[in-house]
Scaffold this motif. Structure first.
Motif, PDB file in Angstrom:
ATOM      1  N   ALA A 158     -51.491  28.380  57.380  1.00  0.00           N
ATOM      2  CA  ALA A 158     -51.220  27.177  58.179  1.00  0.00           C
ATOM      3  C   ALA A 158     -50.641  26.088  57.275  1.00  0.00           C
ATOM      4  O   ALA A 158     -50.988  24.918  57.373  1.00  0.00           O
ATOM      5  N   THR A 185     -41.449  26.599  63.973  1.00  0.00           N
ATOM      6  CA  THR A 185     -41.535  25.181  63.612  1.00  0.00           C
ATOM      7  C   THR A 185     -40.527  24.861  62.523  1.00  0.00           C
ATOM      8  O   THR A 185     -40.228  25.697  61.671  1.00  0.00           O
ATOM      9  N   PRO A 189     -46.533  22.785  58.474  1.00  0.00           N
ATOM     10  CA  PRO A 189     -47.828  22.283  58.929  1.00  0.00           C
ATOM     11  C   PRO A 189     -48.702  21.904  57.744  1.00  0.00           C
ATOM     12  O   PRO A 189     -48.519  22.420  56.639  1.00  0.00           O
ATOM     13  N   THR A 193     -53.350  19.833  60.734  1.00  0.00           N
ATOM     14  CA  THR A 193     -52.388  19.247  61.680  1.00  0.00           C
ATOM     15  C   THR A 193     -51.087  20.042  61.673  1.00  0.00           C
ATOM     16  O   THR A 193     -50.757  20.713  60.700  1.00  0.00           O
ATOM     17  N   ARG A 194     -50.337  19.933  62.763  1.00  0.00           N
ATOM     18  CA  ARG A 194     -49.084  20.681  62.899  1.00  0.00           C
ATOM     19  C   ARG A 194     -47.938  19.990  62.149  1.00  0.00           C
ATOM     20  O   ARG A 194     -46.893  20.577  61.949  1.00  0.00           O
ATOM     21  N   LYS A 195     -48.157  18.745  61.760  1.00  0.00           N
ATOM     22  CA  LYS A 195     -47.090  17.967  61.122  1.00  0.00           C
ATOM     23  C   LYS A 195     -47.496  17.545  59.717  1.00  0.00           C
ATOM     24  O   LYS A 195     -48.679  17.383  59.423  1.00  0.00           O
ATOM     25  N   ASN A 230     -47.531  28.972  59.698  1.00  0.00           N
ATOM     26  CA  ASN A 230     -47.833  29.164  61.116  1.00  0.00           C
ATOM     27  C   ASN A 230     -48.747  28.020  61.566  1.00  0.00           C
ATOM     28  O   ASN A 230     -49.918  27.984  61.186  1.00  0.00           O
ATOM     29  N   PRO A 231     -48.242  27.066  62.352  1.00  0.00           N
ATOM     30  CA  PRO A 231     -49.040  25.871  62.663  1.00  0.00           C
ATOM     31  C   PRO A 231     -50.321  26.193  63.439  1.00  0.00           C
ATOM     32  O   PRO A 231     -50.362  27.119  64.252  1.00  0.00           O
ATOM     33  N   GLU A 234     -52.055  23.884  69.011  1.00  0.00           N
ATOM     34  CA  GLU A 234     -52.078  22.453  69.335  1.00  0.00           C
ATOM     35  C   GLU A 234     -53.451  21.942  69.769  1.00  0.00           C
ATOM     36  O   GLU A 234     -53.893  20.876  69.359  1.00  0.00           O
ATOM     37  N   GLN A 237     -55.745  21.232  66.713  1.00  0.00           N
ATOM     38  CA  GLN A 237     -55.360  20.376  65.589  1.00  0.00           C
ATOM     39  C   GLN A 237     -56.134  19.062  65.622  1.00  0.00           C
ATOM     40  O   GLN A 237     -56.602  18.609  66.659  1.00  0.00           O
ATOM     41  N   TYR A 240     -53.868  13.176  63.184  1.00  0.00           N
ATOM     42  CA  TYR A 240     -53.225  13.025  61.870  1.00  0.00           C
ATOM     43  C   TYR A 240     -53.840  11.877  61.067  1.00  0.00           C
ATOM     44  O   TYR A 240     -54.131  12.030  59.868  1.00  0.00           O
ATOM     45  N   LEU A 287     -57.479  28.104  62.914  1.00  0.00           N
ATOM     46  CA  LEU A 287     -56.167  28.363  62.297  1.00  0.00           C
ATOM     47  C   LEU A 287     -56.161  29.705  61.556  1.00  0.00           C
ATOM     48  O   LEU A 287     -55.153  30.397  61.518  1.00  0.00           O
TER      49      LEU A 287
END
Length: 304
Positions: A158, A185, A189, A193-195, A230-231, A234, A237, A240, A287
């Motif tokens: 992740a 994506t 990631p 978090t995905r970002k 691999n995020p 959602e 998560q 942020y 994750l």
């Protein structure tokens, strides 16, 4: 000579001999990642997910002076109960753990080495190690990155752990020619978090495309691994800002206590878990499950 130290389970050996998909799994998450019995439950669930997605799980550890590839339920339970008494094992530790015939839980780097010895091409983990914040003064850089530069194993993760300096981690991987691929994506990631605010080298939207690139890399004998980011799903998560505040507070305490080296990551993850009231651990588990699923699909495609 390697056979003297390497012990592959019957199931994993037969799968490899018959070109069936196998996914390597690390053992530090069992001994150092969470308390018993949650650590054992998580490890067995990861193996179950690998099987449900058509691959054979090969959890890796060092037990009684043997590089074990494919642990039994009893061996996983043993590692989980022994917990922090098992030596956290990276590349530099392997000769000493084997020579002393003691137990070692393998990090990303050590798992990659042993998976490669067993000829396993795909490995699922939580997040890779990287360049620590403040590394320009401390030179604290995870051995995982050096292993990715040298060892031919694809690592589904992740991204880099969010306690790290993600920008410098990406620079290090670029210098060593390690492709960082985002699965569905464009952005790397950051574990919980995905970002992260940083971009991957390549975005890949389907498993076949990923397997094709990996096949070419192996056939050309381009040394080194591949990071497949691999995020986290959602719904699992974390916020942020909340997670970054927790990490900053944990880093401050780490500095105040003078904790360094291999103790840094376990301390920071434990502190973040405490600050987030356990939510970070729940995200961590989810994750890992998600990475096991994608790694299994990739191993299947590679076997075709």
């Amino acid at each position: 000579m390697i056979e003297k130290y390497l012990e592959i389970s019957k199931e994993v050996k037969e799968a490899l001999e018959n070109n069936k998909p196998v996914v390597a799994l690390e053992s530090t998450i069992i001994s150092h990642g969470m308390p018993y019995p949650q650590n054992v439950e998580t490890a067995l669930n990861v193996e179950k997910i690998v099987r449900e997605n058509g691959a054979i799980p090969a959890t890796i550890a060092i037990l009684n002076g043997k590089l074990k590839v494919g642990l039994s339920k009893e061996e996983i339970d043993y590692l989980g109960k022994k917990g922090l008494d098992v030596v956290k094992t990276s590349r530099r530790d392997i000769p000493f753990i084997l020579a002393k015939k003691i137990d070692g839980a393998t990090t990303v780097a050590a798992t990659m080495i042993i998976a490669n010895l067993a000829k396993i091409k795909v490995f699922a983990t939580g997040g890779i190690g990287g360049v620590h914040r403040g590394a320009q003064e401390s030179f604290d850089i995870s051995a995982d990155l050096e292993e990715l530069a040298n060892t031919n194993v694809a690592v589904v993760c992740a991204g880099a752990k969010s306690i790290l300096d993600i920008g410098l981690t990406l620079e290090y991987l670029e210098t060593h020619g390690v492709p960082v691929v985002g699965y569905q994506t464009n952005e790397l990631p950051a574990f919980y978090t995905r970002k992260s605010g940083f971009f991957v080298d390549y975005r890949v939207d389907d498993i076949k495309e990923l397997a094709d690139a990996l096949k070419v890399k192996y056939e050309l004998n381009l040394k080194g691994g591949m990071v497949i980011a691999n995020p986290i799903p959602e719904k699992y998560q974390m916020d942020y800002d909340i997670i970054n505040n927790a990490i900053n507070n944990a880093l401050k305490e780490l500095d105040e206590k003078g904790i360094k080296g291999k103790e840094s990551t376990p301390f920071l993850l434990s502190k973040v878990k405490e600050i987030t009231k356990g939510k970070s651990l729940d995200s961590n588990i989810q994750l890992v499950y998600n990475n096991a699923k994608i790694a299994s699909q990739l191993a299947n495609e590679l076997c075709k």
